[in-house]
Enzyme design. Structure first.
Site, PDB file in Angstrom:
ATOM      1  N   GLU A 165      50.271  -1.943 -47.701  1.00 58.37           N
ATOM      2  CA  GLU A 165      51.275  -2.948 -47.315  1.00 58.37           C
ATOM      3  C   GLU A 165      51.426  -3.869 -48.514  1.00 58.37           C
ATOM      4  OE1 GLU A 165      52.885  -3.057 -44.537  1.00 58.37           O
ATOM      5  OE2 GLU A 165      51.767  -1.589 -43.384  1.00 58.37           O
ATOM      6  N   CYS A 214      55.112 -12.172 -47.391  1.00 52.31           N
ATOM      7  CA  CYS A 214      55.542 -10.873 -47.928  1.00 52.31           C
ATOM      8  C   CYS A 214      56.934 -10.530 -47.425  1.00 52.31           C
ATOM      9  CB  CYS A 214      54.545  -9.786 -47.553  1.00 52.31           C
ATOM     10  SG  CYS A 214      54.231  -9.665 -45.794  1.00 52.31           S
TER      11      CYS A 214
HETATM   12  P1  NDP Z   1      46.527  -9.183 -54.584  1.00 53.65           P
HETATM   13  O1  NDP Z   1      47.157  -7.867 -54.819  1.00 53.65           O
HETATM   14  O2  NDP Z   1      46.250 -10.068 -55.724  1.00 53.65           O
HETATM   15  O3  NDP Z   1      45.139  -8.995 -53.817  1.00 53.65           O
HETATM   16  C1  NDP Z   1      45.042  -8.323 -52.578  1.00 53.65           C
HETATM   17  C2  NDP Z   1      43.588  -8.003 -52.324  1.00 53.65           C
HETATM   18  O4  NDP Z   1      43.147  -6.979 -53.213  1.00 53.65           O
HETATM   19  C3  NDP Z   1      42.668  -9.196 -52.554  1.00 53.65           C
HETATM   20  O5  NDP Z   1      41.643  -9.183 -51.573  1.00 53.65           O
HETATM   21  C4  NDP Z   1      42.136  -8.898 -53.925  1.00 53.65           C
HETATM   22  O6  NDP Z   1      40.936  -9.540 -54.162  1.00 53.65           O
HETATM   23  C5  NDP Z   1      41.969  -7.391 -53.875  1.00 53.65           C
HETATM   24  N1  NDP Z   1      41.865  -6.737 -55.164  1.00 53.65           N
HETATM   25  C6  NDP Z   1      42.209  -7.214 -56.391  1.00 53.65           C
HETATM   26  N2  NDP Z   1      41.990  -6.272 -57.347  1.00 53.65           N
HETATM   27  C7  NDP Z   1      41.503  -5.185 -56.710  1.00 53.65           C
HETATM   28  C8  NDP Z   1      41.105  -3.870 -57.136  1.00 53.65           C
HETATM   29  N3  NDP Z   1      41.155  -3.503 -58.409  1.00 53.65           N
HETATM   30  N4  NDP Z   1      40.661  -3.004 -56.207  1.00 53.65           N
HETATM   31  C9  NDP Z   1      40.620  -3.353 -54.901  1.00 53.65           C
HETATM   32  N5  NDP Z   1      40.988  -4.562 -54.426  1.00 53.65           N
HETATM   33  C10 NDP Z   1      41.432  -5.477 -55.318  1.00 53.65           C
HETATM   34  O7  NDP Z   1      47.453  -9.866 -53.486  1.00 53.65           O
HETATM   35  P2  NDP Z   1      47.372 -11.356 -52.963  1.00 53.65           P
HETATM   36  O8  NDP Z   1      46.050 -11.621 -52.350  1.00 53.65           O
HETATM   37  O9  NDP Z   1      47.874 -12.215 -54.073  1.00 53.65           O
HETATM   38  O10 NDP Z   1      48.422 -11.331 -51.767  1.00 53.65           O
HETATM   39  C11 NDP Z   1      49.778 -11.589 -51.935  1.00 53.65           C
HETATM   40  C12 NDP Z   1      50.556 -10.287 -51.996  1.00 53.65           C
HETATM   41  O11 NDP Z   1      50.375  -9.597 -50.773  1.00 53.65           O
HETATM   42  C13 NDP Z   1      52.041 -10.492 -52.137  1.00 53.65           C
HETATM   43  O12 NDP Z   1      52.566  -9.546 -53.042  1.00 53.65           O
HETATM   44  C14 NDP Z   1      52.566 -10.218 -50.734  1.00 53.65           C
HETATM   45  O13 NDP Z   1      53.889  -9.809 -50.688  1.00 53.65           O
HETATM   46  C15 NDP Z   1      51.615  -9.161 -50.272  1.00 53.65           C
HETATM   47  N6  NDP Z   1      51.563  -9.129 -48.821  1.00 53.65           N
HETATM   48  C16 NDP Z   1      52.058  -8.024 -48.175  1.00 53.65           C
HETATM   49  C17 NDP Z   1      52.072  -7.975 -46.808  1.00 53.65           C
HETATM   50  C18 NDP Z   1      52.560  -6.750 -46.111  1.00 53.65           C
HETATM   51  O14 NDP Z   1      52.179  -6.542 -44.955  1.00 53.65           O
HETATM   52  N7  NDP Z   1      53.359  -5.898 -46.715  1.00 53.65           N
HETATM   53  C19 NDP Z   1      51.561  -9.094 -45.989  1.00 53.65           C
HETATM   54  C20 NDP Z   1      51.033 -10.177 -46.757  1.00 53.65           C
HETATM   55  C21 NDP Z   1      51.047 -10.162 -48.128  1.00 53.65           C
HETATM   56  P3  NDP Z   1      40.943 -11.007 -54.815  1.00 53.65           P
HETATM   57  O15 NDP Z   1      41.938 -11.855 -54.103  1.00 53.65           O
HETATM   58  O16 NDP Z   1      39.585 -11.418 -54.495  1.00 53.65           O
HETATM   59  O17 NDP Z   1      41.279 -10.795 -56.241  1.00 53.65           O
END
Ligand code: NDP
Length: 494
Positions: free
Chosen positions: A241, A275
């Site tokens: 997502e 999102c």
């Molecule tokens: P990120 O992509 O920065 O992070 C998402 C998660 O992935 C975090 O828990 C992050 O950890 C983790 N992560 C980071 N690097 C890695 C890796 N290499 N391997 C595995 N996991 C990793 O997203 P955000 O947290 O900034 O969230 C915002 C984004 O989410 C926006 O783009 C938004 O549109 C999207 N979103 C989509 C939704 C949907 O249902 N389609 C709903 C809500 C949000 P850490 O934060 O600790 O770095």
């Protein structure tokens, strides 16, 4: 996570701060690969017990969790407010929506996933056909910070209802909310069917490599691609997502007042950090002035700040403020005009409502996720042109249409997983509607029947129920049998 000097790691601990005033909310030990693997092993044991409870046992416990969350809602709202900065009103909407899913998924899991007989085929009439959906086992869930309750629960609740155990890594910006959810669950459920591992990207990557049986990721498209690649190493299936750049179309016969109100809510709810937030508005020329006038008036009345009745909170992730400022500057340089706000709207940790008009389609603010309280409004000659522009990006998450006569046609034509007509964001709160995107917004679905099936695999069983009528599935088949098959096929498929 340390490499960029992220201030959230202090003395090997993950520390979460209030974005509004910088105070420490909580701190947690970071889970390395060994701790993640241990959590997955524990989950594997717990899952066997969870599965043996049956749908009724799981339903009873998940519905008790629903009660626990609703009873302790004020405490949860306060924590969400502290850790993300979101207003209490936004937090309330988020938790209320999550409760709808917590109510629906356990009540419908048996019907959607339970064993059933399906019709067999004519030539195999001597067999009975059975279909059921079995849990993968342990599901890893990686969540974002913007909706730290609704978004992870959208996967967790459906995965649990389907009979899986879950290991959840919250965003490093919202570890306390993630921990709260797991602790609430532990009050209700006897075994560690839901565990939390804390940390940043490295912990997330360790979860991808841990041998979980499925991984549900919600976050940015850039990180989703990394998760997808890491999961491919072990052929771990994924549901992704990701982000979006959702458009709202206002047609010539729309209720302009309602469209302006909804564009504002859809775009600026949760300070635009959504999102499925509206980021681009395409309004048909004939109603554009009226629409803009109402939009700008209402946006100008929004209260920004930390007070309990403020409507636009701070930006949760400090580095996002630079992205928002960059988009605003780029839009201005490319000829966009400010109907409200301007570069001075960016006053960290807040961004004040900003409306920019007539921005070229190739500007950053038109192509990349801004994730702030910024709306771009572009005029178009007609709704079909709006649709072409709305569909021009690689993203395809949600979207909205305001129209009287062409509403459903435009909604169907929108290249996205979800669209509202004469409303915004409503699909997220309807548990029967699947949630997910197409293209760079990801694939797979949470919510609804599809969301339950996302966390289970179809198990097909063909059972002989009558003695063999003729040797179809045997080397005993002779030429006369082949002639019979030929005749049957001609009758049936001619
Ligand atoms: P990120 O992509 O920065 O992070 C998402 C998660 O992935 C975090 O828990 C992050 O950890 C983790 N992560 C980071 N690097 C890695 C890796 N290499 N391997 C595995 N996991 C990793 O997203 P955000 O947290 O900034 O969230 C915002 C984004 O989410 C926006 O783009 C938004 O549109 C999207 N979103 C989509 C939704 C949907 O249902 N389609 C709903 C809500 C949000 P850490 O934060 O600790 O770095």
């Amino acid at each position: 996570m340390n490499s960029d000097g992220n201030p959230q790691v202090i003395d090997e601990e993950l520390v979460s701060f209030s974005p509004a005033d910088g105070t420490v909310v909580d701190r947690f030990p970071i889970a390395g690969a060994e701790a993640v693997d241990a959590a997955v092993r524990t989950a594997r044991d717990a899952q066997k017990w969870w599965w043996e409870l049956g749908h009724a046992g799981r339903r009873q416990r998940l519905l008790r969790l629903r009660g626990e969350v609703s009873r302790r809602m004020p405490e949860l709202l306060a924590l969400m407010h502290a850790e993300t900065g979101k207003t209490l009103s936004d937090a309330r909407t988020e938790v209320a929506t999550a409760l709808e899913h917590l109510n629906w998924a356990p009540k419908h899991a048996r019907r959607v996933l339970g064993p059933r007989r399906v019709r067999t085929s004519l030539v195999l009439v001597d067999h009975a056909a059975h279909l059921e959906y079995r849990p993968y086992g342990v599901v890893g869930v990686i969540g974002p910070w913007n909706y730290p309750v609704l978004t992870p629960l959208g996967s967790i609740v459906y995965a649990l209802a389907a009979g899986n155990a879950v290991v959840f890594k919250p965003s490093e910006y919202t570890p306390a909310v993630g921990q709260w959810l797991a602790d609430a669950f532990a009050q209700i459920v006897e075994r560690p069917v839901l565990q939390v591992v804390q940390g940043g990207g490295e912990t997330g990557a360790a979860l991808c490599r841990s041998g979980v049986d499925k991984l549900a990721f919600t976050g940015s498209t850039a990180t989703a691609k990394k998760v997808y690649a890491t999961c491919a190493e072990k052929m771990t299936p994924v549901v992704l997502e990701c982000g979006g750049k959702d458009a709202l179309i206002v047609d010539h016969d729309a209720d302009v007042d309602a469209a302006a109100d909804s564009a504002l809510w859809g775009g600026l709810f949760n300070a635009g950090q959504t999102c499925i937030g509206i980021e681009r508005v395409y309004v048909v020329e004939s109603v554009a002035d009226r629409f803009l006038e109402r939009l700008v008036t209402r946006a100008g009345e929004l209260r920004v700040g930390e007070a309990p009745d403020d409507q636009v909170g701070p930006i949760t992730m400090p580095r996002q403020i630079d992205v928002i400022a960059g988009h605003i500057a780029d839009a201005a340089e490319r000829g966009g005009t400010f109907a409200l706000g301007g570069p001075e709207s960016v006053r960290p940790p807040y961004v004040h409502p900003t409306i920019i008009v007539d921005v070229p389609e190739d500007a950053r603010a038109m192509r990349e996720e801004t994730f702030g309280p910024v709306l771009i409004v572009n005029r178009v000659p007609d709704a079909d042109e709006a649709l072409t522009r709305a569909n021009a990006l690689p993203y395809g998450l949600g979207g909205a249409v305001f129209a009287r006569s062409a509403g459903m046609r435009l909604a169907r034509g929108m290249k996205s997983g979800m669209t509202t007509v004469n409303s915004t964001l409503a699909f997220a709160g309807m548990p029967r509607l699947p949630f997910g995107g197409v293209g760079e917004s990801g694939f797979g679905r949470i919510h609804g029947e599809d969301g339950l099936r996302e966390f289970a695999y179809a198990k097909s069983i063909a059972r002989r129920r009558l003695p063999e009528l003729f040797p179809l599935l045997s080397f005993k088949r002779a030429e006369k049998h082949n002639r019979l098959i030929d005749r049957l096929m001609r009758i049936r498929h001619r």
